[in-house]
Write an enzyme that holds these catalytic residues in place. Structure first.
Site, mmCIF file in Angstrom:
data_model
loop_
_atom_site.group_PDB
_atom_site.id
_atom_site.type_symbol
_atom_site.label_atom_id
_atom_site.label_comp_id
_atom_site.label_asym_id
_atom_site.label_seq_id
_atom_site.Cartn_x
_atom_site.Cartn_y
_atom_site.Cartn_z
ATOM 1 N N HIS A 156 22.234 -37.438 -65.506
ATOM 2 C CA HIS A 156 23.362 -38.172 -64.917
ATOM 3 C C HIS A 156 24.251 -37.162 -64.212
ATOM 4 O O HIS A 156 24.390 -36.024 -64.678
ATOM 5 C CB HIS A 156 24.184 -38.881 -65.999
ATOM 6 C CG HIS A 156 25.526 -39.351 -65.507
ATOM 7 N ND1 HIS A 156 25.689 -40.561 -64.853
ATOM 8 C CD2 HIS A 156 26.746 -38.749 -65.517
ATOM 9 C CE1 HIS A 156 26.966 -40.679 -64.502
ATOM 10 N NE2 HIS A 156 27.629 -39.597 -64.886
ATOM 11 N N ARG A 174 24.691 -33.777 -57.192
ATOM 12 C CA ARG A 174 23.919 -34.962 -56.772
ATOM 13 C C ARG A 174 22.694 -34.537 -55.957
ATOM 14 O O ARG A 174 21.631 -35.141 -56.068
ATOM 15 C CB ARG A 174 24.793 -35.907 -55.939
ATOM 16 C CG ARG A 174 26.013 -36.479 -56.661
ATOM 17 C CD ARG A 174 25.711 -37.526 -57.679
ATOM 18 N NE ARG A 174 25.005 -38.657 -57.151
ATOM 19 C CZ ARG A 174 24.750 -39.765 -57.853
ATOM 20 N NH1 ARG A 174 25.159 -39.869 -59.110
ATOM 21 N NH2 ARG A 174 24.076 -40.750 -57.331
ATOM 22 N N LYS A 188 19.578 -36.415 -70.081
ATOM 23 C CA LYS A 188 19.328 -37.687 -70.768
ATOM 24 C C LYS A 188 18.216 -37.554 -71.825
ATOM 25 O O LYS A 188 17.480 -36.563 -71.842
ATOM 26 C CB LYS A 188 18.968 -38.757 -69.725
ATOM 27 C CG LYS A 188 20.122 -39.075 -68.763
ATOM 28 C CD LYS A 188 19.748 -40.217 -67.821
ATOM 29 C CE LYS A 188 20.893 -40.574 -66.885
ATOM 30 N NZ LYS A 188 20.551 -41.718 -65.997
ATOM 31 N N TYR A 204 28.957 -46.411 -69.585
ATOM 32 C CA TYR A 204 28.343 -47.127 -68.457
ATOM 33 C C TYR A 204 29.005 -48.491 -68.201
ATOM 34 O O TYR A 204 28.382 -49.369 -67.605
ATOM 35 C CB TYR A 204 26.841 -47.296 -68.694
ATOM 36 C CG TYR A 204 26.033 -46.069 -68.315
ATOM 37 C CD1 TYR A 204 26.013 -45.608 -67.003
ATOM 38 C CD2 TYR A 204 25.274 -45.379 -69.252
ATOM 39 C CE1 TYR A 204 25.271 -44.489 -66.635
ATOM 40 C CE2 TYR A 204 24.522 -44.254 -68.896
ATOM 41 C CZ TYR A 204 24.534 -43.821 -67.579
ATOM 42 O OH TYR A 204 23.791 -42.722 -67.216
ATOM 43 N N GLU A 253 34.993 -38.845 -66.475
ATOM 44 C CA GLU A 253 33.808 -38.634 -67.316
ATOM 45 C C GLU A 253 33.913 -37.332 -68.116
ATOM 46 O O GLU A 253 33.444 -37.267 -69.255
ATOM 47 C CB GLU A 253 32.553 -38.643 -66.438
ATOM 48 C CG GLU A 253 32.284 -40.016 -65.841
ATOM 49 C CD GLU A 253 31.093 -40.045 -64.902
ATOM 50 O OE1 GLU A 253 30.804 -41.124 -64.364
ATOM 51 O OE2 GLU A 253 30.450 -38.988 -64.699
ATOM 52 N N PHE A 266 20.081 -54.355 -65.601
ATOM 53 C CA PHE A 266 19.432 -53.321 -66.408
ATOM 54 C C PHE A 266 20.364 -52.702 -67.458
ATOM 55 O O PHE A 266 19.981 -51.763 -68.153
ATOM 56 C CB PHE A 266 18.860 -52.223 -65.506
ATOM 57 C CG PHE A 266 19.859 -51.562 -64.591
ATOM 58 C CD1 PHE A 266 20.708 -50.567 -65.051
ATOM 59 C CD2 PHE A 266 19.954 -51.941 -63.254
ATOM 60 C CE1 PHE A 266 21.629 -49.958 -64.219
ATOM 61 C CE2 PHE A 266 20.880 -51.337 -62.403
ATOM 62 C CZ PHE A 266 21.720 -50.348 -62.898
ATOM 63 N N ARG A 272 15.045 -34.788 -60.502
ATOM 64 C CA ARG A 272 14.384 -36.072 -60.746
ATOM 65 C C ARG A 272 12.970 -36.101 -60.170
ATOM 66 O O ARG A 272 12.060 -36.682 -60.782
ATOM 67 C CB ARG A 272 15.251 -37.209 -60.193
ATOM 68 C CG ARG A 272 16.455 -37.489 -61.122
ATOM 69 C CD ARG A 272 17.500 -38.328 -60.477
ATOM 70 N NE ARG A 272 18.466 -38.875 -61.433
ATOM 71 C CZ ARG A 272 19.572 -39.511 -61.080
ATOM 72 N NH1 ARG A 272 19.862 -39.679 -59.790
ATOM 73 N NH2 ARG A 272 20.407 -39.976 -61.987
ATOM 74 N N ASN A 330 15.533 -41.112 -65.960
ATOM 75 C CA ASN A 330 15.522 -40.202 -64.809
ATOM 76 C C ASN A 330 16.218 -38.864 -65.094
ATOM 77 O O ASN A 330 16.721 -38.209 -64.192
ATOM 78 C CB ASN A 330 16.086 -40.903 -63.569
ATOM 79 C CG ASN A 330 17.502 -41.395 -63.768
ATOM 80 O OD1 ASN A 330 18.108 -41.143 -64.801
ATOM 81 N ND2 ASN A 330 18.042 -42.084 -62.777
#
Ligand code: GDP
Length: 146
Positions: free
Chosen positions: A123, A93, A17, A57, A134, A65, A110, A120
């Site tokens: 993704h 993950r 990100k 998203y 995705e 948010f 993270r 963070n």
């Protein structure tokens, strides 16, 4: 080795990100993926447009948010990648850690790098079906060289 192997080679979609590209962390994050046994089989650095970030998203469109998240995701370049390996969706993950860096386990990306619950650093797809969708959002089949 004998026994039933329930793990399977999988692909997942990762995004480094804008908070992480801004701080020049792409190489350190990729070293964590590779160190954990995931192979980077496609990679693409790009600047998302507002419409692209909203589309990616869309599942979060009703969340309070959402607007902030989209603004953050267009605030700088991202690096979209396909990661491949045994149980890649879950493994990625685990390498990423919890969404909120305050709750992320030590040694995760993270915990090491995230600035906040929003900024963070990474993704990662949350299920194989989401991963397929995705990956298709960012890459054509011809771009992926397993
Ligand atoms: P993930 O799968 O761990 O990335 O988490 P989610 O799918 O729940 O959320 C998607 C992204 O939205 C997160 O990675 C964060 O960048 C952002 N996000 C999640 N929860 C919050 C929140 O409570 N506040 C803000 N500002 N952003 C959030």
């Amino acid at each position: 080795m004998q026994g039933i192997n329930i793990m399977a080679t999988q692909r997942t979609l990762s995004i480094i990100k804008p908070d992480a590209t801004r701080r020049n962390l792409t190489g350190q994050i990729n070293a964590m993926f590779e160190g954990a046994g995931l192979r980077i089989i496609a990679t693409r650095r790009l600047q998302l447009t507002q419409a692209q970030a909203e589309a990616f998203y869309a599942v979060h469109a009703e969340r309070p948010f959402f607007k902030d998240l989209v603004s953050f995701m267009v605030s700088g370049p991202v690096v979209a990648q396909v990661l491949e390996g045994e149980d890649a969706v879950l493994k990625n993950r685990e390498i990423m850690g919890a969404t909120d860096p305050k709750k992320a386990d030590a040694g995760t990306i993270r915990a090491a790098f995230a600035e906040s619950i929003e900024a963070n650093s990474v993704h990662g797809s949350d299920a194989p079906e989401a991963a397929a969708e995705e990956i298709g959002f960012f890459f054509a089949g011809i771009d992926i060289t397993g």
